[in-house]
Design a protein around this motif. Sequence first.
Motif, PDB file in Angstrom:
ATOM      1  N   ALA A 101       0.820  -1.214   0.000  1.00 55.14           N
ATOM      2  CA  ALA A 101       0.000   0.000   0.000  1.00 55.14           C
ATOM      3  C   ALA A 101       0.851   1.260   0.000  1.00 55.14           C
ATOM      4  CB  ALA A 101      -0.926  -0.004   1.215  1.00 55.14           C
ATOM      5  N   TYR A 102       2.111   1.120  -0.400  1.00 52.73           N
ATOM      6  CA  TYR A 102       3.006   2.271  -0.440  1.00 52.73           C
ATOM      7  C   TYR A 102       3.871   2.169  -1.693  1.00 52.73           C
ATOM      8  CZ  TYR A 102       5.988  -1.375   1.520  1.00 52.73           C
ATOM      9  OH  TYR A 102       6.650  -2.564   1.731  1.00 52.73           O
ATOM     10  N   ARG A 103       4.375   3.306  -2.142  1.00 54.10           N
ATOM     11  CA  ARG A 103       5.236   3.328  -3.322  1.00 54.10           C
ATOM     12  C   ARG A 103       6.546   2.641  -2.997  1.00 54.10           C
ATOM     13  NH1 ARG A 103       6.513   6.489  -7.955  1.00 54.10           N
ATOM     14  NH2 ARG A 103       7.941   5.125  -9.127  1.00 54.10           N
ATOM     15  N   SER A 104       6.919   1.655  -3.805  1.00 54.98           N
ATOM     16  CA  SER A 104       8.120   0.882  -3.538  1.00 54.98           C
ATOM     17  C   SER A 104       8.574   0.196  -4.807  1.00 54.98           C
ATOM     18  CB  SER A 104       7.841  -0.170  -2.454  1.00 54.98           C
ATOM     19  OG  SER A 104       6.962  -1.174  -2.958  1.00 54.98           O
ATOM     20  N   ARG A 105       9.759  -0.408  -4.764  1.00 62.90           N
ATOM     21  CA  ARG A 105      10.236  -1.202  -5.882  1.00 62.90           C
ATOM     22  C   ARG A 105       9.324  -2.402  -6.125  1.00 62.90           C
ATOM     23  NH1 ARG A 105      13.590   1.378  -9.364  1.00 62.90           N
ATOM     24  NH2 ARG A 105      15.236   2.488  -8.249  1.00 62.90           N
ATOM     25  N   LEU A 106       8.764  -2.948  -5.060  1.00 67.73           N
ATOM     26  CA  LEU A 106       7.850  -4.084  -5.214  1.00 67.73           C
ATOM     27  C   LEU A 106       6.587  -3.660  -5.946  1.00 67.73           C
ATOM     28  CD1 LEU A 106       8.191  -5.722  -1.680  1.00 67.73           C
ATOM     29  CD2 LEU A 106       9.110  -6.603  -3.832  1.00 67.73           C
ATOM     30  N   THR A 107       6.049  -2.512  -5.566  1.00 67.50           N
ATOM     31  CA  THR A 107       4.846  -2.020  -6.229  1.00 67.50           C
ATOM     32  C   THR A 107       5.129  -1.729  -7.694  1.00 67.50           C
ATOM     33  OG1 THR A 107       4.479  -0.861  -4.141  1.00 67.50           O
ATOM     34  CG2 THR A 107       2.876  -0.501  -5.853  1.00 67.50           C
ATOM     35  N   ASP A 108       6.258  -1.095  -7.967  1.00 67.47           N
ATOM     36  CA  ASP A 108       6.621  -0.811  -9.357  1.00 67.47           C
ATOM     37  C   ASP A 108       6.793  -2.103 -10.150  1.00 67.47           C
ATOM     38  OD1 ASP A 108       6.547   1.860  -8.792  1.00 67.47           O
ATOM     39  OD2 ASP A 108       8.717   2.126  -8.679  1.00 67.47           O
ATOM     40  N   ASN A 109       7.397  -3.119  -9.522  1.00 65.66           N
ATOM     41  CA  ASN A 109       7.551  -4.404 -10.197  1.00 65.66           C
ATOM     42  C   ASN A 109       6.204  -5.013 -10.558  1.00 65.66           C
ATOM     43  OD1 ASN A 109      10.282  -6.156 -10.473  1.00 65.66           O
ATOM     44  ND2 ASN A 109      10.579  -4.494  -9.007  1.00 65.66           N
ATOM     45  N   ALA A 110       5.246  -4.899  -9.650  1.00 66.13           N
ATOM     46  CA  ALA A 110       3.916  -5.444  -9.919  1.00 66.13           C
ATOM     47  C   ALA A 110       3.268  -4.744 -11.102  1.00 66.13           C
ATOM     48  CB  ALA A 110       3.037  -5.318  -8.677  1.00 66.13           C
ATOM     49  N   LEU A 111       3.383  -3.421 -11.150  1.00 62.87           N
ATOM     50  CA  LEU A 111       2.747  -2.671 -12.228  1.00 62.87           C
ATOM     51  C   LEU A 111       3.413  -2.936 -13.566  1.00 62.87           C
ATOM     52  CD1 LEU A 111       1.344  -1.303  -9.832  1.00 62.87           C
ATOM     53  CD2 LEU A 111       1.599   0.867 -11.015  1.00 62.87           C
ATOM     54  N   VAL A 112       4.745  -2.995 -13.588  1.00 64.23           N
ATOM     55  CA  VAL A 112       5.448  -3.258 -14.838  1.00 64.23           C
ATOM     56  C   VAL A 112       5.131  -4.667 -15.340  1.00 64.23           C
ATOM     57  CG1 VAL A 112       7.734  -3.599 -15.855  1.00 64.23           C
ATOM     58  CG2 VAL A 112       7.303  -1.609 -14.413  1.00 64.23           C
ATOM     59  N   ALA A 113       5.039  -5.616 -14.423  1.00 69.24           N
ATOM     60  CA  ALA A 113       4.816  -7.006 -14.812  1.00 69.24           C
ATOM     61  C   ALA A 113       3.405  -7.272 -15.308  1.00 69.24           C
ATOM     62  CB  ALA A 113       5.115  -7.933 -13.632  1.00 69.24           C
ATOM     63  N   THR A 114       2.455  -6.473 -14.863  1.00 70.04           N
ATOM     64  CA  THR A 114       1.054  -6.760 -15.194  1.00 70.04           C
ATOM     65  C   THR A 114       0.455  -5.769 -16.179  1.00 70.04           C
ATOM     66  OG1 THR A 114       0.214  -5.467 -13.311  1.00 70.04           O
ATOM     67  CG2 THR A 114       0.721  -7.793 -12.911  1.00 70.04           C
ATOM     68  N   ALA A 115       0.687  -4.489 -15.955  1.00 74.28           N
ATOM     69  CA  ALA A 115       0.175  -3.401 -16.808  1.00 74.28           C
ATOM     70  C   ALA A 115      -1.346  -3.316 -16.814  1.00 74.28           C
ATOM     71  CB  ALA A 115       0.686  -3.531 -18.243  1.00 74.28           C
ATOM     72  N   ASN A 116      -2.019  -4.133 -16.018  1.00 73.70           N
ATOM     73  CA  ASN A 116      -3.480  -4.088 -15.867  1.00 73.70           C
ATOM     74  C   ASN A 116      -3.792  -3.948 -14.381  1.00 73.70           C
ATOM     75  OD1 ASN A 116      -4.506  -4.858 -18.708  1.00 73.70           O
ATOM     76  ND2 ASN A 116      -3.018  -6.470 -18.245  1.00 73.70           N
ATOM     77  N   LEU A 117      -4.608  -2.944 -14.044  1.00 76.77           N
ATOM     78  CA  LEU A 117      -4.801  -2.611 -12.641  1.00 76.77           C
ATOM     79  C   LEU A 117      -6.260  -2.701 -12.222  1.00 76.77           C
ATOM     80  CD1 LEU A 117      -2.580   0.611 -12.520  1.00 76.77           C
ATOM     81  CD2 LEU A 117      -1.862  -1.782 -12.417  1.00 76.77           C
ATOM     82  N   VAL A 118      -6.451  -3.223 -11.014  1.00 72.38           N
ATOM     83  CA  VAL A 118      -7.732  -3.150 -10.316  1.00 72.38           C
ATOM     84  C   VAL A 118      -7.477  -2.318  -9.071  1.00 72.38           C
ATOM     85  CG1 VAL A 118      -9.468  -4.446  -9.035  1.00 72.38           C
ATOM     86  CG2 VAL A 118      -8.598  -5.347 -11.196  1.00 72.38           C
ATOM     87  N   ASP A 136      -3.165  -0.046 -18.087  1.00 72.31           N
ATOM     88  CA  ASP A 136      -4.613   0.043 -18.224  1.00 72.31           C
ATOM     89  C   ASP A 136      -5.298  -0.191 -16.886  1.00 72.31           C
ATOM     90  OD1 ASP A 136      -7.130   0.274 -19.281  1.00 72.31           O
ATOM     91  OD2 ASP A 136      -7.157  -1.697 -20.224  1.00 72.31           O
ATOM     92  N   VAL A 137      -6.123   0.756 -16.462  1.00 68.05           N
ATOM     93  CA  VAL A 137      -6.968   0.566 -15.281  1.00 68.05           C
ATOM     94  C   VAL A 137      -8.214  -0.198 -15.734  1.00 68.05           C
ATOM     95  CG1 VAL A 137      -8.311   1.677 -13.464  1.00 68.05           C
ATOM     96  CG2 VAL A 137      -6.107   2.657 -14.179  1.00 68.05           C
ATOM     97  N   LEU A 138      -8.314  -1.455 -15.339  1.00 75.47           N
ATOM     98  CA  LEU A 138      -9.463  -2.261 -15.744  1.00 75.47           C
ATOM     99  C   LEU A 138     -10.708  -1.884 -14.957  1.00 75.47           C
ATOM    100  CD1 LEU A 138      -7.929  -5.855 -16.044  1.00 75.47           C
ATOM    101  CD2 LEU A 138      -8.172  -4.102 -17.821  1.00 75.47           C
ATOM    102  N   SER A 139     -10.529  -1.603 -13.660  1.00 77.53           N
ATOM    103  CA  SER A 139     -11.717  -1.363 -12.834  1.00 77.53           C
ATOM    104  C   SER A 139     -11.353  -0.590 -11.573  1.00 77.53           C
ATOM    105  CB  SER A 139     -12.361  -2.696 -12.445  1.00 77.53           C
ATOM    106  OG  SER A 139     -13.532  -2.496 -11.684  1.00 77.53           O
ATOM    107  N   LEU A 140     -12.251   0.303 -11.171  1.00 81.68           N
ATOM    108  CA  LEU A 140     -12.221   0.957  -9.868  1.00 81.68           C
ATOM    109  C   LEU A 140     -13.290   0.293  -9.010  1.00 81.68           C
ATOM    110  CD1 LEU A 140     -12.060   4.599 -11.207  1.00 81.68           C
ATOM    111  CD2 LEU A 140     -10.200   3.419 -10.063  1.00 81.68           C
TER     112      LEU A 140
END
Length: 312
Positions: free
Chosen positions: A160-177, A208-212
């Motif tokens: 729940a905070y900005r981190s290398r782990l969070t960035d890794n998740a976003l780069v690896a998936t590119a699709n967000l819920v 891409d933000v798939l859903s809020l």
Amino acid sequence: MSGSDSKNSIDRTNSPNSPYDSVQTDGNSRAVSVCMLKGGVGKSTIAVNLARQLAAHEHDVLLIDLDPNGHASVGLGFDDQYHNTEETIGDVFFNDADPTSVVYDTSYAFDILPSSEDLEQVEREIVVGDVFQPSALLKREVVDPLLGDTYDYIVTDSPAYRSRLTDNALVATANLVLPLAPGNEAMAGLERTIERQISPLRQHMDVDVLSLVPNMLSGRIDQQTQDRQLLERLNSHDNLQDRIPNFARITDWEAVDAGDLKPSPGIRDRTSITKAYGERKPLLDYDPDCDQLQCFDELAHIVEAGEVVRHV
């Protein structure tokens, strides 16, 4: 199962919790991150139950717990793996370990790559240098080797905070819920996530933000409650409306205020959801009659389709 073998076009759904008679899928394997730069919004609950509903649709699914707190892992009974730091995702990142060596069967029709107590140490070991490459470890070492050939869908639960782990998740998936819970900071958390995480990455790649997902709602919406305020802001935002699931979509507030419509939108705060965590089970396996399963099932359909599909 590869993407080319996955379901596509308009398929009948055999899920007893489905809000659809049919669902449009695009046939593509997909990785998705459940993320928000704010704690207490129910990320782990959504990640676990999204993975479970995708598995209920007969897909091969992997849940990756990248949150050092390990709520998703512990909530599925992987306490021992969380406390055992001898073999973790760090070995995959830095020691050329096969990613499947740290993957476990949950007994709920999907697999998990659990968090561990030393995940924060793993994060510190990620090289801080080039802005982009240290954030590509998860994609290169885990998601790319497994998505499509081994798994149809990969779901990550992010810190729940900005981190290398969070960035890794976003780069690896590119699709967000993106989950949001009622409160004064709800939209601020969304704005932080867009400004600090999504916008910088969009300079390098498509995100891409798939859903809020309005989550943990319990109040009436025919009064000026925090639930009402969150739903009004999301449903009235020109750039967000097509990201709002059907279970949270409100278009006629006058009918709500007049009492002609009495919806209970969003994922509602149910005792069964809390008890399922205590019993170390997804909601579907703890209480298959819970009314909120329809919400998680629609989220699964959104991931399958790559977008919100409006009910007809």
